[in-house]
Design an enzyme around this catalytic site. Structure first.
Site, PDB file in Angstrom:
ATOM      1  N   GLU A 100       2.784  -8.032  -8.960  1.00 39.52           N
ATOM      2  CA  GLU A 100       1.767  -8.262  -9.983  1.00 39.52           C
ATOM      3  C   GLU A 100       2.261  -9.112 -11.151  1.00 39.52           C
ATOM      4  O   GLU A 100       2.324  -8.633 -12.300  1.00 39.52           O
ATOM      5  CB  GLU A 100       1.212  -6.927 -10.502  1.00 39.52           C
ATOM      6  CG  GLU A 100       0.612  -6.051  -9.419  1.00 39.52           C
ATOM      7  CD  GLU A 100      -0.177  -4.871  -9.963  1.00 39.52           C
ATOM      8  OE1 GLU A 100      -0.164  -4.646 -11.192  1.00 39.52           O
ATOM      9  OE2 GLU A 100      -0.827  -4.166  -9.160  1.00 39.52           O
TER      10      GLU A 100
ATOM     11  N   GLU B  79      -0.646  -1.905  -2.474  1.00 38.05           N
ATOM     12  CA  GLU B  79      -0.928  -0.752  -3.333  1.00 38.05           C
ATOM     13  C   GLU B  79      -2.420  -0.473  -3.335  1.00 38.05           C
ATOM     14  O   GLU B  79      -3.225  -1.396  -3.459  1.00 38.05           O
ATOM     15  CB  GLU B  79      -0.528  -1.000  -4.799  1.00 38.05           C
ATOM     16  CG  GLU B  79       0.925  -0.873  -5.106  1.00 38.05           C
ATOM     17  CD  GLU B  79       1.229  -1.133  -6.581  1.00 38.05           C
ATOM     18  OE1 GLU B  79       0.375  -0.830  -7.447  1.00 38.05           O
ATOM     19  OE2 GLU B  79       2.314  -1.651  -6.861  1.00 38.05           O
TER      20      GLU B  79
HETATM   21  C1  FCB Z   1      -0.077  -1.218 -10.554  1.00 37.13           C
HETATM   22  C2  FCB Z   1       1.443  -1.184 -10.583  1.00 37.13           C
HETATM   23  C3  FCB Z   1       2.041   0.127 -10.144  1.00 37.13           C
HETATM   24  C4  FCB Z   1       1.242   1.305 -10.636  1.00 37.13           C
HETATM   25  C5  FCB Z   1      -0.226   1.131 -10.344  1.00 37.13           C
HETATM   26  C6  FCB Z   1      -1.087   2.292 -10.774  1.00 37.13           C
HETATM   27  O1  FCB Z   1      -0.520  -2.161 -11.463  1.00 37.13           O
HETATM   28  O2  FCB Z   1       1.957  -2.195  -9.748  1.00 37.13           O
HETATM   29  O3  FCB Z   1       3.370   0.155 -10.583  1.00 37.13           O
HETATM   30  O4  FCB Z   1       1.506   1.553 -11.941  1.00 37.13           O
HETATM   31  O5  FCB Z   1      -0.702  -0.035 -10.933  1.00 37.13           O
END
Ligand code: FCB
Length: 463
Positions: free
Chosen positions: A164, A368
């Site tokens: 990110e 994620e």
């Molecule tokens: C993302 C991050 C991860 C976590 C999630 C909830 O932005 O990459 O580390 O904090 O959000």
């Protein structure tokens, strides 16, 4: 359709600073997140990652946990200041040993190691020298990548350069709600460029050191941006340029979007982009990592009403949306998670289909997805998190729908394996499918962990 493709990669994800602890042990140097969390007032309740989930000392137990879940892959991040304390110079052997044991322990359990090089913990010394707005940081990052390729490249199956970079650039240097807490829009755009450049240089360094069949990737938190009405098309375009095409352009197409440069002309002249940089950022990748939590809703601001800034990243702080003063970020309809993020899995399907359309030869992987919920402990001592099971079920169905629609999605990683340090929110926000008792560090499976284990084993969702 509820079954997933054969060889679909199922995993869970964590990040070094959020789980490891041992912040000053075995030669680890400080990172910008140590500095941030040790600064009073920046993290909720004064929480820090000093101990986190004590994963550094509980490695074997956590490896067994992954083994019991039956996942095919584990996405972790390497703490740069643990393996190269000042961000340059020789490798810190004891720090590296931890990752050697992690990688070997995963392979011994038949779990593919998916390593992220940078999940936001820049060595503090590099920030002291200017941080990501400085070009040299990209070169330092490539050197660190080379060292990791040499040390772990024979065993890591997938390398993710950055996690990110949107957050690193815009939350770190524009809104300041993340480390290093700077609010300098022009510096944030320079940071953005050096992250893109650093990514490309790191892929080059890894290609020359890692196993030939290792996969190269980057994880982006792409925003699925929608407009309130048709009149908001230009607001959508601006947000999409900053959030998505600022990364996809250089990394996948070898050029920044012209409209992004024009939109931000009052903030910077982009002179930090040198000849050849965009080509260097654009290295062949094997799979694109996508993090998805919720969609984004925008509207052209009328200039008169109170401007909404509900982008999910600390409403009221300085804006991470550079040169978007005329764009409103509109609060979306619920239901919401504990983060205040709305639950809308349709954005994930639409985002994956868009990527398939725009980059037909680039497979994707959900690196994620997950949710924070209150997670009360019941009388039986367990967490019956039906809300999280429902969230995961919805989003996996959405992935399935995208696959049915032609998207080439290779895998899915739940955020997160266990409750951990949720950045500026500290430990109050629990994302784990495994609960971590903050007093005893005991790990307890929530209902969602049992559910996920069954989904992984069956390679399909329950009816
Ligand atoms: C993302 C991050 C991860 C976590 C999630 C909830 O932005 O990459 O580390 O904090 O959000």
């Amino acid at each position: 359709m509820t079954a997933f493709p054969e060889n679909f990669l199922w995993g869970t994800a964590t990040a070094a600073y959020q789980v490891e602890g041992a912040w000053n042990e075995d030669g680890r140097g400080p990172s910008i997140w140590d500095t941030f969390s040790h600064t009073p007032g920046l993290v909720a309740r004064g929480d820090t990652g000093d101990v986190a989930c004590d994963h550094y000392h509980r490695l074997e137990e956590d490896l067994d946990l992954l083994g019991a879940l039956g996942v095919g892959a584990y996405r972790f991040s390497i703490s740069w200041p643990r393996v190269q304390p000042g961000g340059q110079g020789a490798v810190n052997r004891p720090g590296l040993d931890f990752y050697q044991r992690l990688v070997d322990g995963l392979l011994a359990r038949d779990i593919a190691p998916v390593a992220t090089l940078y999940h936001w913990d820049l060595p503090q010394e590099l920030e002291d020298a200017g941080g990501w707005p400085e070009r040299d940081t990209a070169a330092r990052f490539a050197e660190y990548a080379r060292l990791m390729g040499e040390a772990l490249g024979d065993r890591v199956r997938t390398w993710i350069t950055l996690n990110e970079p949107w957050c690193s650039a815009y939350l770190g240097y524009a809104s300041g709600v993340h480390a290093p807490a700077r609010t300098e829009p022009a510096a944030a755009l320079a940071a953005l460029h050096h992250l893109n450049l650093g990514h490309g240089l790191a892929v080059q360094a890894l290609r020359s050191t890692a196993a030939k069949d290792a996969q190269m990737s980057v994880t982006l938190n792409l925003h699925h941006v929608r407009g309130v009405s048709d009149r908001d098309a230009d607001a959508v375009r601006r947000a999409d340029a900053l959030a998505n095409r600022a990364f996809l352009g250089p990394m996948l197409e070898g050029a920044y979007p012209r409209d992004l440069i024009a939109d931000t002309a009052a903030v910077t002249d982009w002179s930090f982009v040198r000849d050849g940089d965009e080509a260097a950022a654009c290295q062949p990748l094997d799979v694109l990592g996508v993090n998805y939590y919720n969609p984004t809703l925008v509207r052209a601001w009328d200039g008169a009403s109170a401007r909404e800034t509900a982008d999910g990243h600390q409403d009221g702080a300085a804006s991470p949306w550079i040169a978007c003063e005329d764009v409103e970020f509109v609060r979306q309809p619920g239901p919401y998670t504990e983060m205040g993020w709305n639950i809308d899995e349709t954005g994930l399907t639409e985002l994956l289909l868009r990527l398939q359309r725009d980059y037909p030869d680039m497979p994707t992987m959900i690196t994620e997805n997950g949710a924070a919920f209150p997670d009360p402990v019941s009388a039986d001592g367990l967490v019956h998190d039906a809300d999280r099971v429902d969230y995961l079920h919805r989003h996996l169905s959405a992935v399935n729908e995208a696959i049915a629609g032609g998207a080439d999605v290779r895998g899915y990683f739940v955020w997160s394996l266990m409750d951990n340090f949720e950045w500026a929110h500290g430990y109050a926000k629990r994302f784990g499918i495994v609960r971590v008792n903050r007093d005893t560090m005991e790990r307890t499976w929530k209902d969602s962990a049992h559910w996920y284990r069954d989904v992984v084993a069956a390679n399909k969702l329950p009816a």
